[in-house]
Design an enzyme around this catalytic site. Structure first.
Site, PDB file in Angstrom:
ATOM      1  CD  GLU A 173      -2.990  -1.102   2.283  1.00  0.00           C
ATOM      2  OE1 GLU A 173      -2.891  -0.245   3.176  1.00  0.00           O
ATOM      3  OE2 GLU A 173      -3.951  -1.887   2.199  1.00  0.00           O
ATOM      4  CD  GLU A 353      -3.681  -5.998   4.018  1.00  0.00           C
ATOM      5  OE1 GLU A 353      -4.513  -5.174   4.447  1.00  0.00           O
ATOM      6  OE2 GLU A 353      -2.459  -5.820   4.081  1.00  0.00           O
TER       7      GLU A 353
HETATM    8  C1  FCB Z   1      -4.536  -2.218   5.502  1.00  0.00           C
HETATM    9  C2  FCB Z   1      -3.173  -2.607   6.023  1.00  0.00           C
HETATM   10  C3  FCB Z   1      -3.199  -3.704   7.050  1.00  0.00           C
HETATM   11  C4  FCB Z   1      -4.374  -3.586   7.986  1.00  0.00           C
HETATM   12  C5  FCB Z   1      -5.670  -3.362   7.225  1.00  0.00           C
HETATM   13  C6  FCB Z   1      -6.893  -3.277   8.086  1.00  0.00           C
HETATM   14  O1  FCB Z   1      -4.484  -0.920   5.028  1.00  0.00           O
HETATM   15  O2  FCB Z   1      -2.346  -3.013   4.969  1.00  0.00           O
HETATM   16  O3  FCB Z   1      -1.961  -3.687   7.710  1.00  0.00           O
HETATM   17  O4  FCB Z   1      -4.142  -2.618   8.924  1.00  0.00           O
HETATM   18  O5  FCB Z   1      -5.571  -2.227   6.438  1.00  0.00           O
END
Ligand code: FCB
Length: 463
Positions: A173, A353
């Protein structure tokens, strides 16, 4: 658009699909000043008064550093075939340059070998935000030198682990590091300057491209890529002003990264908006950034809604909202994946994620987190939808294996499919973990059945 011919419309997932759970070093490891680990910008940031909601830090977190074997057993018990974790740069090279730390490297050796021994493919992320503090003292990601320190770090880790991990992600990110870390300042290193943020984003992307080239040159066999936080950006209303703002925000969040990585250019509308704050770009930088990747990681939680007038109220949408005040919007994951597939020549995409924070309670040794299960199931269905419409997908990973340190929100926001009691460090698989385990079992069974019944010569997917 290429057509996917699903063998079974309900389960289009190929046998080599990566089903995983994800974590990040700073959020779970603890052992912040142990075995030679150096300080990271997050260790420092947590000491600033008022920046972490519950005034907590990562000193102990989930104590994963000391509970490695048991946590690896936990991953294996879920039936996941992939685990996404990050390496703490200051644990393996405390100052960001100079000496390497043997004990830190040993830890990741044990982690990777332990995964392989359990039949779980390691997905390694190099930079999940915890830059060595010493490099920040020299200007951090705003400094072009940091790019070269990162490439050295990538090379060192690939030398050590590259033959045993399935994939290496350069950055997690970059938008978050650039914007939340350097423009709004709500994340480490807590800088509030738009020009610096833009320069940081450019250096992150440049270091990604250079690291890819260096790792390929040294023959690293792992798949190489980056992880972006992407989302559809919707206008709060049909007004011209809202639509124009949505287009610009899409430029900042999506096209800035995707155009640079896949077209070798930054979007003109965002450059124009930045004006004098635009980054310094050396000749050849953009070609380097556009070095081809083996996979693209996408972290998706919710859509983004923008308004040129009154701030948009998340409660006005009537959608379910998580503990982060994020709308539950699985259709937007399909929308996003289709758009990436349509607008860019993307390699296979992994959802690296996806998950939700909810208020969980342990009752008689169980956590009945039906809302999280529902969230995950609906997003997996959204991935399947995109696949049926032609998007090449490589995997799906739940955020997160464990409840953990949720950055500026501290420990109050629980994303784990496994509950962590921070007083005792007891892990309790929530109902969502049990559901995921059963779902993965079903996938395997369905897969085996398909293998047996597959007519001779038939392909899993047609072009
Ligand atoms: C993302 C992050 C991860 C976690 C999630 C909820 O932005 O990469 O580390 O905190 O959000």
């Amino acid at each position: 658009m290429p057509k996917l011919t699903p063998v079974d419309p309900a389960t289009p997932f190929p046998p080599d699909f990566a089903w995983g759970v994800a974590t990040a070093a700073f959020q779970i490891e603890g052992a912040a000043i142990e075995d030679g680990k150096g300080e990271s910008i997050w260790d420092q940031f947590c000491r600033r008064p008022g920046v972490i909601a519950d005034a907590s830090d990562g000193d102990i977190a989930c104590d994963h550093y000391h509970r490695l074997e048991a946590d690896l057993d936990l991953i294996a018990s879920l039936g996941a075939n992939a685990y996404r974790f990050s390496v703490s740069w200051p644990r393996v090279r405390p100052g960001g340059s100079g000496a390497w730390n043997a004990k830190g490297l040993d830890f990741y050796d044990r982690l990777v070998d332990g995964l392989l021994a359990r039949g779980v493919a390691p997905y390694l992320t190099l930079n999940h935000w915890d830059l060595p503090a010493e490099l920040q003292a020299q200007g951090g990601w705003a400094q072009r030198d940091t790019v070269h320190r990162f490439v050295e770090y990538a090379q060192g880790m690939a030398n050590r682990l590259g033959d045993r991990v399935a994939a290496i992600t350069t950055h997690n990110e970059p938008w978050v590091m650039a914007v939340l870390g350097h423009e709004t300042g709500v994340f480490a290193p807590g800088i509030k300057n738009r020009a610096i943020a833009a320069q940081v984003s450019h250096h992150l992307l440049l270091s990604h491209g250079l690291a890819l080239q260096a790792l390929r040159a040294q023959g690293c066999p792992a798949k190489l890529g980056i992880v972006l936080n992407l989302a559809p950006v919707h206008p709060a209303s049909a007004s011209v002003a809202d639509q124009a703002l949505a287009r610009l925000e899409d430029g900042k969040l999506v096209r800035w990264y995707m155009d640079a990585l896949f077209k070798g250019e930054y979007p003109q509308d965002v450059l124009a908006d930045l004006g004098d704050d635009a980054p310094r770009i050396a000749p050849g930088d953009l070609q380097t950034i556009a070095t081809p990747m083996d996979f693209l990681g996408v972290n998706y939680y919710t859509r983004v809604v923008v308004s040129a007038g009154q701030p948009w109220d998340v409660r006005s949408s009537g959608r379910e909202i998580t503990d982060m005040d994020w709308e539950v919007y699985p259709e937007c994951l399909t929308e996003l994946l289709l758009r990436l597939h349509r607008d860019y020549a993307v390699p296979p995409i992994y959802v690296t994620e996806n998950g939700g924070a909810f208020k969980d309670q342990v009752v008689d040794g169980r956590v009945h987190d039906a809302r999280r299960t529902d969230y995950i199931a609906r997003h997996i269905a959204a991935v399947a939808d995109a696949m049926r419409q032609g998007v090449r997908m490589g995997g799906y990973m739940v955020w997160s294996l464990l409840d953990n340190f949720e950055w500026a929100s501290g420990y109050d926001k629980r994303f784990g499919i496994v509950h962590v009691d921070y007083a005792t460090q007891v892990r309790t698989p929530k109902d969502s973990a049990l559901w995921y385990r059963d779902f993965l079992r079903q996938q395997k069974t369905a897969q085996a059945a398909r293998e047996t019944h597959r007519p001779q010569g038939a392909e899993m997917t047609g072009a």
